[in-house]
Design an enzyme around this catalytic site. Structure first.
Site, PDB file in Angstrom:
ATOM      1  N   HIS A  20      39.422  29.546  55.780  1.00 28.78           N
ATOM      2  CA  HIS A  20      39.303  29.245  54.342  1.00 28.78           C
ATOM      3  C   HIS A  20      40.463  28.362  53.886  1.00 28.78           C
ATOM      4  CE1 HIS A  20      39.527  30.553  49.916  1.00 28.78           C
ATOM      5  NE2 HIS A  20      38.412  29.857  50.037  1.00 28.78           N
ATOM      6  N   HIS A  45      34.756  24.431  44.857  1.00 26.99           N
ATOM      7  CA  HIS A  45      33.612  24.977  45.584  1.00 26.99           C
ATOM      8  C   HIS A  45      32.284  24.340  45.190  1.00 26.99           C
ATOM      9  CE1 HIS A  45      36.661  28.226  45.876  1.00 26.99           C
ATOM     10  NE2 HIS A  45      36.245  28.245  47.125  1.00 26.99           N
ATOM     11  N   ARG A 119      44.136  44.636  27.946  1.00 28.50           N
ATOM     12  CA  ARG A 119      44.663  45.935  27.569  1.00 28.50           C
ATOM     13  C   ARG A 119      43.920  46.379  26.303  1.00 28.50           C
ATOM     14  NH1 ARG A 119      45.300  50.655  26.777  1.00 28.50           N
ATOM     15  NH2 ARG A 119      47.299  51.740  26.840  1.00 28.50           N
ATOM     16  N   CYS A 166      52.391  43.076  28.395  1.00 27.28           N
ATOM     17  CA  CYS A 166      52.277  44.444  27.900  1.00 27.28           C
ATOM     18  C   CYS A 166      53.601  45.160  28.136  1.00 27.28           C
ATOM     19  CB  CYS A 166      51.151  45.167  28.633  1.00 27.28           C
ATOM     20  SG  CYS A 166      50.907  46.854  28.038  1.00 27.28           S
ATOM     21  N   TYR A 305      55.196  52.722  22.246  1.00 27.11           N
ATOM     22  CA  TYR A 305      55.861  51.417  22.383  1.00 27.11           C
ATOM     23  C   TYR A 305      57.278  51.424  21.824  1.00 27.11           C
ATOM     24  CZ  TYR A 305      51.241  49.951  23.753  1.00 27.11           C
ATOM     25  OH  TYR A 305      50.038  49.845  24.399  1.00 27.11           O
TER      26      TYR A 305
END
Ligand code: MTE
Ligand code: MO
Length: 448
Positions: A20, A45, A119, A166, A305
């Protein structure tokens, strides 16, 4: 053996894996499934000779049941979620949380929308763009209600290339020190896109809400999403009003991502995009913007958080004692090779990303092959000329390696304020597993 499908045909590509051109690791990501989603991302491709080449490996046809689409469950609140790319590594299916595999993360400076980490705390809302309204409100009854067309037409489109990370990125390394509560993100809860939309500043000024800066303490801009929990409570978060009104901070109400309309998983039709700030404040499926003397009352602003001392546990934690995370600290990670890999002797190529919050540019990435005893400076890839350091730097290091050795590859980044990453996880461990930015370590062996 390694098989893939294209349409209803099945191919055994075991003997092609090593041939490949994009590398054996990339083709293996499609193993056991359809090629179409990968070929759609990597345009090389779509040439006739590629299909011809595949013909030689055909071994059969899918059975009609396998070829038919799976049917959705209507009782399931997540049944309306959009389809996702099969290369994403899923951390949680409902709600959907997933990250791109490391070797695809640094394939391109801009993360393809299909591979951008996702998320979600709740089911993805279905929004009819024609009837969408954004509510903008502030003190004294001032405000606006905007349709999608008005948001696009009344305000100039502003574009920003920014990385979103995140707070929980690299959490799995933290839970190896001691268990933490949260999704086990590897190093891929970070991605980069070119975002387009109206400046939040322009919208607030048009709503007559541009005058509350500073004189009576810090004000905030609270955002709510259209995604709601079982009790009807929406996702919400806030940022300081000063950042929202700053032209330099470039906070967007984004409706475009990499030149396309915002995908459903990333907040269609409109999301907040706060460059340089923890992902949690970039509220998706935005339904309201409220200028307020206090921060968002949302669970995710008040009781999540936030960072704590390593000795704070779930019995002693007082969420009101810590500020909500806004700008994130300096970060970097190695995407290639993968931990535990066997690499050929000769020359090794180490690849990764580096980024810092608050628009602080990454000025240097140091890489060690011997666990941090000696260091080399990695080469930083090209970055957009215009704008602040909102976006990551992709980096690369090539170095000679001898057969039969073990390497302990380490990376660490330096930002424009000369902030550096901590060397180990234990001193920054916290019960929620956020802000995990210690030196990233990848052990590999060199074969003969
Ligand atoms: N906005 C809404 N409405 N609902 C959410 O669950 N998740 C937040 C933020 N905005 C969330 C949200 C969190 S924690 C992060 S890290 C980012 O969206 C992730 O954005 P992405 O899924 O486009 O990568
Ligand atoms: Mo997040």
């Amino acid at each position: 053996r390694v098989w893939v499908t294209y349409g209803t045909e099945v191919f055994d590509v075991t003997d092609f894996v090593e041939l490949h051109p994009g590398g054996p690791d990339k083709i293996l990501l499609a193993a056991g499934g359809a090629l179409e989603p990968f070929w759609a991302l990597y345009a090389v491709h779509s040439q006739p000779h590629v299909l011809e080449l595949l013909r030689d490996y055909k071994v059969g046809e899918l059975s009609p049941e396998d070829a038919a689409k799976p049917t959705g469950d209507t009782e399931d609140p997540f049944a309306g979620d959009p389809p996702r790319h099969p290369a994403l590594r899923v951390n949680s299916l409902k709600p959907f949380n997933a990250e791109p595999p490391p070797e695809l993360l640094t394939q391109s400076f801009l993360t393809p929308n299909e591979l951008f980490f996702t998320r979600n705390h709740l089911p993805v809302p279905s929004v009819e763009p024609g009837s969408y309204r954004l509510r903008v409100e502030g003190p004294g009854g001032r405000g606006l209600s905007l349709s999608l067309a008005e948001l696009r037409q009344r305000f100039p489109k502003h574009e920003v290339t920014a990385t979103l990370q995140c707070a929980g990125n690299r959490r799995s390394e933290m839970s190896r020190v001691r268990p933490v509560k949260g999704l086990a993100w590897d190093i891929g809860a970070i991605s980069t896109a070119r975002w387009g939309g109206a400046r939040l500043r322009d919208v607030l000024l048009a709503a007559g809400l541009g005058d509350k800066t500073g004189e009576d303490g810090e004000w905030h801009v609270c955002f709510e999403g259209l995604d709601v929990d079982a009790s009807g409570t929406p996702y919400g978060a806030s940022i300081p009003l000063k950042r929202a009104l700053s032209a330099d901070a470039e906070v967007l109400l984004a409706y475009e991502m990499n030149g396309q309309e915002l995908p459903r998983d990333h907040g269609f039709p409109v999301r907040v995009l706060v460059p340089g700030v923890v992902g949690a404040r970039s509220v998706k499926w935005l339904r309201s913007v409220v200028v307020s003397p206090s921060e968002s009352p949302s669970h995710w602003q008040q009781n999540d958080y936030k960072g704590f001392c390593p000795s704070v546990d779930w019995d002693s934690v007082d969420f009101s004692s810590a500020p909500a995370i806004q700008e994130l600290p300096v970060q970097s990670a190695i995407t290639e090779p993968r931990p535990g890999a066997a690499v050929p002797a000769g020359e090794i190529t180490v690849k990764g990303y580096a980024w810092s919050g608050g628009g602080r540019e990454v000025v240097r990435v140091d890489v060690s092959l011997d666990g941090g005893r000696s260091w080399r400076v990695a080469e930083l890839g090209p970055r957009p000329a215009r704008g602040r350091g909102w976006a990551w730097a992709l980096w690369e290091l090539r170095a000679p390696v001898a057969a039969g050795t073990r390497l302990d590859i380490v990376c660490k980044a330096v930002d424009s304020s000369y902030n550096v990453q901590p060397d180990s996880v234990a001193p920054i461990w916290n019960l929620r597993g956020v802000l995990s930015n210690a030196w990233h370590r990848v052990p590999v062996t060199v074969t003969r």
